[in-house]
Structures are given as C-alpha cells and as structure tokens.
Scaffold this motif. Structure first.
Motif, PDB file in Angstrom:
ATOM      1  N   ALA A  65       0.588  -1.227  -0.064  1.00 18.37           N
ATOM      2  CA  ALA A  65      -0.036  -0.069  -0.153  1.00 18.37           C
ATOM      3  C   ALA A  65       0.912   1.380   0.093  1.00 18.37           C
ATOM      4  N   ALA A  66       1.975   1.365   0.954  1.00 18.43           N
ATOM      5  CA  ALA A  66       2.803   2.306   0.978  1.00 18.43           C
ATOM      6  C   ALA A  66       3.466   2.763  -0.343  1.00 18.43           C
ATOM      7  N   MET A  67       4.005   1.448  -0.842  1.00 22.40           N
ATOM      8  CA  MET A  67       4.919   1.672  -2.090  1.00 22.40           C
ATOM      9  C   MET A  67       4.033   2.230  -3.246  1.00 22.40           C
ATOM     10  N   PHE A  68       2.865   1.539  -3.684  1.00 19.02           N
ATOM     11  CA  PHE A  68       2.109   1.877  -4.558  1.00 19.02           C
ATOM     12  C   PHE A  68       1.630   3.363  -4.424  1.00 19.02           C
ATOM     13  N   GLN A  69       1.232   3.769  -3.309  1.00 20.69           N
ATOM     14  CA  GLN A  69       0.774   5.283  -2.994  1.00 20.69           C
ATOM     15  C   GLN A  69       1.863   6.405  -3.194  1.00 20.69           C
ATOM     16  N   ARG A  70       3.030   6.023  -2.953  1.00 21.22           N
ATOM     17  CA  ARG A  70       4.501   6.790  -2.944  1.00 21.22           C
ATOM     18  C   ARG A  70       4.439   6.949  -4.500  1.00 21.22           C
ATOM     19  N   LEU A  71       4.373   5.835  -5.502  1.00 24.25           N
ATOM     20  CA  LEU A  71       4.473   5.796  -6.874  1.00 24.25           C
ATOM     21  C   LEU A  71       3.363   6.834  -7.698  1.00 24.25           C
ATOM     22  N   GLU A  72       2.271   6.484  -6.864  1.00 21.16           N
ATOM     23  CA  GLU A  72       1.182   7.396  -7.798  1.00 21.16           C
ATOM     24  C   GLU A  72       1.413   8.905  -7.291  1.00 21.16           C
ATOM     25  N   ALA A  73       1.676   9.143  -6.155  1.00 21.05           N
ATOM     26  CA  ALA A  73       1.880  10.665  -5.816  1.00 21.05           C
ATOM     27  C   ALA A  73       2.896  11.150  -6.355  1.00 21.05           C
ATOM     28  N   HIS A  74       4.072  10.384  -6.732  1.00 21.98           N
ATOM     29  CA  HIS A  74       5.167  11.222  -7.036  1.00 21.98           C
ATOM     30  C   HIS A  74       6.060   9.966  -7.966  1.00 21.98           C
ATOM     31  N   PRO A  75       5.752   9.786  -9.270  1.00 22.77           N
ATOM     32  CA  PRO A  75       6.145   8.802 -10.062  1.00 22.77           C
ATOM     33  C   PRO A  75       7.730   8.899 -10.170  1.00 22.77           C
ATOM     34  N   TYR A  83      12.269   2.663  -1.403  1.00 24.65           N
ATOM     35  CA  TYR A  83      13.473   2.056  -1.049  1.00 24.65           C
ATOM     36  C   TYR A  83      13.993   2.557   0.277  1.00 24.65           C
ATOM     37  N   MET A  84      14.174   3.815   0.247  1.00 25.58           N
ATOM     38  CA  MET A  84      14.574   4.522   1.479  1.00 25.58           C
ATOM     39  C   MET A  84      13.936   4.203   2.616  1.00 25.58           C
ATOM     40  N   ALA A  85      12.539   4.033   2.539  1.00 23.91           N
ATOM     41  CA  ALA A  85      11.557   3.844   3.537  1.00 23.91           C
ATOM     42  C   ALA A  85      11.511   2.204   4.138  1.00 23.91           C
ATOM     43  N   GLY A  86      12.068   1.405   2.851  1.00 23.65           N
ATOM     44  CA  GLY A  86      12.075  -0.091   3.386  1.00 23.65           C
ATOM     45  C   GLY A  86      10.536  -0.655   2.601  1.00 23.65           C
ATOM     46  N   ASP A  87       9.982   0.079   2.043  1.00 25.96           N
ATOM     47  CA  ASP A  87       8.581  -0.401   1.401  1.00 25.96           C
ATOM     48  C   ASP A  87       9.024  -1.727   0.315  1.00 25.96           C
ATOM     49  N   TRP A  88      10.216  -1.760  -0.301  1.00 23.99           N
ATOM     50  CA  TRP A  88      10.647  -2.793  -1.286  1.00 23.99           C
ATOM     51  C   TRP A  88      12.013  -2.909  -0.969  1.00 23.99           C
ATOM     52  N   ARG A  89      12.255  -4.190  -1.692  1.00 18.00           N
ATOM     53  CA  ARG A  89      13.908  -4.432  -1.555  1.00 18.00           C
ATOM     54  C   ARG A  89      14.301  -5.513  -2.440  1.00 18.00           C
ATOM     55  N   ALA A  90      15.526  -5.718  -2.802  1.00 18.70           N
ATOM     56  CA  ALA A  90      15.937  -6.862  -3.695  1.00 18.70           C
ATOM     57  C   ALA A  90      15.784  -8.155  -2.837  1.00 18.70           C
ATOM     58  N   ALA A  91      15.279  -9.059  -3.233  1.00 16.69           N
ATOM     59  CA  ALA A  91      15.099 -10.258  -2.436  1.00 16.69           C
ATOM     60  C   ALA A  91      16.602 -10.974  -2.306  1.00 16.69           C
ATOM     61  N   PRO A  92      16.752 -11.779  -1.252  1.00 13.51           N
ATOM     62  CA  PRO A  92      17.898 -12.610  -0.968  1.00 13.51           C
ATOM     63  C   PRO A  92      18.373 -13.232  -2.612  1.00 13.51           C
ATOM     64  N   GLY A  93      19.556 -13.083  -2.896  1.00 17.10           N
ATOM     65  CA  GLY A  93      20.048 -13.631  -4.079  1.00 17.10           C
ATOM     66  C   GLY A  93      19.926 -12.899  -5.319  1.00 17.10           C
ATOM     67  N   THR A  94      19.301 -11.567  -5.052  1.00 14.82           N
ATOM     68  CA  THR A  94      19.196 -10.790  -6.229  1.00 14.82           C
ATOM     69  C   THR A  94      19.986  -9.364  -5.988  1.00 14.82           C
ATOM     70  N   ASP A  95      20.602  -9.022  -6.864  1.00  8.30           N
ATOM     71  CA  ASP A  95      21.467  -7.839  -6.652  1.00  8.30           C
ATOM     72  C   ASP A  95      20.513  -6.578  -6.971  1.00  8.30           C
TER      73      ASP A  95
END
Length: 416
Positions: A65-75, A83-95
């Motif tokens: 919810a937080a991630m898509f709201q951020r994207l919608e408000a400020h693409p 990413y800074m807020a921790g709404d999403w991250r690279a999965a283990p094993g993904t650079d």
C-alpha cells in the motif's frame, strides 16, 4: 565531517493515502509493465507477478500500500523513496542493480503512452531554490560534497576520484585494480587537454585534488576552483603530501568568477552540476579564459537528447536527494551551446559508459562492505538505503546505455 549528519525527510504515508486512487492505478501500471519484463515482484503472501522466469531478479514488496501510494503521488521520486523507507527491497540472491536494469532499459517506455499526456498532473517542477545562481550553486554543491570526507574516503579508491574510471579493454575486469583505472582516466583527461611541462591549467571542480596533483607532476601550474570547503581542505593536504604545493592553487571560488588566461581547461563531471540555464555561461567562461592555441577537456555524463528534452523541467529523485540543481546534458546540447555561444568546437569524443557501470558496482560493493565504518560518522539506515539505491540506480543506467559518459576535447575553431 560537517557539524551535523543530514536529516532525511521522507513523505509521510499518511499524507499519501489521500492522493488520487490510493495507489490502485500505480499498481495496475506496474503489473502491466513488469508482465513484459525479465523481473518478478513478490508480495508478502508469496504471490508473484512479472514476466521473469525462475532465474530472473526478484523485488520483494514489503509494504504494498505504501509503495504504490508513493509511486502514484510522485512517480519520479516514489520508487527511490520507497526503497529508502523499506517499502521494497531486492530479494535474497538478487543484486539491486541487476533488478533495476530491466526498468532502466525501458526507461522511456515505462509509462503507457495514453498516460504521458497526464504528466503535468504528477510531475513536480524543479524548486527555484535549486537554481545554480552564485549562491544557489554553493548550497547545491555543499549538500553533497560537504557530507564528509571520511564518507567518500571509505568507498573511493586511494586517488579519491569520484567519477568514472577507464578500464583497459584488453584485460579482464577482474584483473584490474580500480585505482589503476582511475589514474588512467586522469591521465587521459590531461592528455586530451595537451597538458605538458609549462602549461597553465585551470581545473573547474577540484574534487580531492588528484588531477591537479598529476598535472603538477607533469610540470604544469594549476589553478583549481571548487565550491566545497570539505574538498578544498583535503585537496590541499593531499597536494602538500605530494610535494607540489608550489605548483597548485586551490580556490574556494565559482567558475564564473575566474579571470586570467590558461593553456588548458579541464573539468571532470562538473557540467552535470551547472544546470541548463547556465550551460552557455559555463562554456563562455571557458572560451574567455582559454589562451590562443589552448585546448579544453571535459568528462561528462550524457543522456540521449530526446530524453533530456523530456525530463529537463521535472523534479526527480536524484535531484531531491543526491544532486540538487543537477541536470545531465546530451552530446547534442553541448555541440549546440558551444556552436551558438562560443568559438569552441568539439574535436574528439571518447565514450566509455560501461566503465562507469563497473566503477559504480565497485563503489557500491565497498560502501556496503565498509558500512560499519561509515555508520559511526553519523549516518543512519535511511541514508544507507538512499546511497545503495543511488549507486545501483546509476549503475543500471550505464549498464543499459540509458546513460553514457565521455571525455570530450574542445578547441577554438580557428585553431583547428
């Protein structure tokens, strides 16, 4: 380090919940986009979407919810802020950079064409406070380069070069030391500007003094200007340690205030901080101080001209958090500005964008490895994620050729 570590203010998600469709439109656009890409999104319940296979990069959506709201408000800002807020991250094993590359490769096509007409609804104008006036430039440069000499020293090579290295294309990258490649870059700039014994050199943008030192070791005399007090202090120490203080003067001065005549003018990845409004002024000043028969060498990050035209007036994540007032030029823009407002003409262009991707990869690897040394300087986890995203985002841009970097030699047309 400066007196206080920077405070990073992220947009509160409470305020975002009231915008547009609470992220529903952004979610649909993202799902439609990743369906055609070699990447997968993984939600907290284990659900995955995207066109990637088992070996594709995976992005974990921690707080949808937080991630898509951020994207919608400020693409243009929301992805990095998420990413800074921790709404999403690279999965283990993904650079992280590998995960961003599919997006960077499609940068001009991420938003469906029908929605491009609605850019004005979500684009944010560049704040007037970030204009590169004499006062604004000092503030913009200080915001990044005066963070901490210790911070930069923790992840840069011993030359303290904060610009793309040039690697030897005849040798495997794994066999090449970053310091060796950075020295190669500096010497190439000096060669491009024909710096030799007796040359009078103006350097616009001191960095931490490596180029000035190496020019002085060639027998040149150097005037180097910077707006960063932190950089100047360390550059002077490094210049003294190299035994060339009598040949190098480092000034805390704006390039627009320089007078005199110089046989060579060099500037490494400084034009990106000038701003389009002042490109004419920048090159006109270089033209004004260049002695007859002299040469200019600049190293510049570049983007395609059509991308410059599409993005130059809107406010992005890099401008908000990393380089306030910054704008990457195109090669076409440099040719046009110098043609229309100076006697300078581009003579040679050497591009090496993939070398910048490798340089950034090594910086990020070292930054992460040495975080335990950086954190006590006063930087928090939000700052760490901000720099991880910045370095990975830029690496992805160069690796996919969305961005390029080049050393450009210019001279007056009558001297050609």
């Amino acid at each position: 380090m400066t007196a206080d570590a920077p405070r990073i203010e992220l947009t509160p998600t409470l305020g975002l919940s009231k915008v547009l469709t609470r992220g529903a439109v952004a979610r649909r656009i993202v799902h439609a986009t990743v369906a055609k890409m070699d990447v997968r999104l993984r939600y907290p319940d284990g659900t995955e979407v995207g066109g990637g296979g088992p070996d594709s990069p995976v992005l974990e959506i921690v707080r949808p919810a937080a991630m898509f709201q951020r994207l919608e408000a400020h693409p243009k800002i929301g992805l990095g802020e998420g990413y800074m807020a921790g709404d999403w991250r690279a999965a283990p094993g993904t650079d992280l950079a590998q995960a961003l590359m599919p997006f960077a490769a499609r940068m001009g096509r991420l938003v469906p064409r029908p929605l491009l007409s609605m850019r004005a609804v979500v684009d944010r104008a560049i704040p007037r406070a970030q204009r590169n006036t004499l006062e604004g430039s000092r503030s913009n440069i200080s915001a990044h380069y005066d963070l901490s000499n210790e911070l930069f020293g923790a992840f840069l090579d011993p030359s303290m070069s904060y610009s793309s290295a040039i690697f030897d294309p005849s040798r495997p990258l794994a066999e090449q030391d970053l310091h060796e490649a950075q020295v190669r870059k500096v010497e190439a700039v000096l060669d491009a500007a024909s710096v030799r014994e007796g040359s009078r050199v103006l350097e616009i943008g001191t960095g931490w003094g490596e180029l000035a030192i190496r020019a002085a070791l060639r027998g040149a005399t150097v005037v180097s200007v910077t707006l960063s007090a932190e950089q100047r202090d360390l550059a002077l120490k490094r210049i003294a340690d190299a035994g060339v203080s009598e040949r190098v003067e480092v000034r805390l001065q704006d390039y627009r205030e320089v007078t005199g005549q110089f046989d060579a003018v060099v500037s490494v990845e400084m034009i990106e901080a000038v701003g389009e409004e002042y490109w004419e002024t920048y090159f006109a000043k270089i033209d004004d101080v260049l002695a007859p028969g002299g040469a200019v060498a600049i190293q510049a990050i570049l983007m395609e001209h059509h991308r410059l035209l599409a993005t130059k007036t809107s406010f992005g994540w890099i401008q908000k958090y990393i380089f306030p007032g910054g704008l990457i030029p195109s090669m076409q823009a440099i040719r046009e500005v110098t043609r229309d407002h100076t006697e300078l003409r581009v003579e040679r262009v050497h591009s090496f964008g993939t070398d910048y991707a490798e340089t950034l990869r090594r910086w990020r690897e070292t930054f992460d490895t040495r975080w335990t040394e950086i954190r006590p300087l006063g930087f928090d986890e939000t700052f760490k994620r901000m720099w991880e995203f910045y370095l990975a985002y830029c690496e992805a841009g160069f690796a996919t050729h969305y961005l390029d970097v080049a050393q450009i030699r210019l001279a007056r047309k009558e001297a050609r």
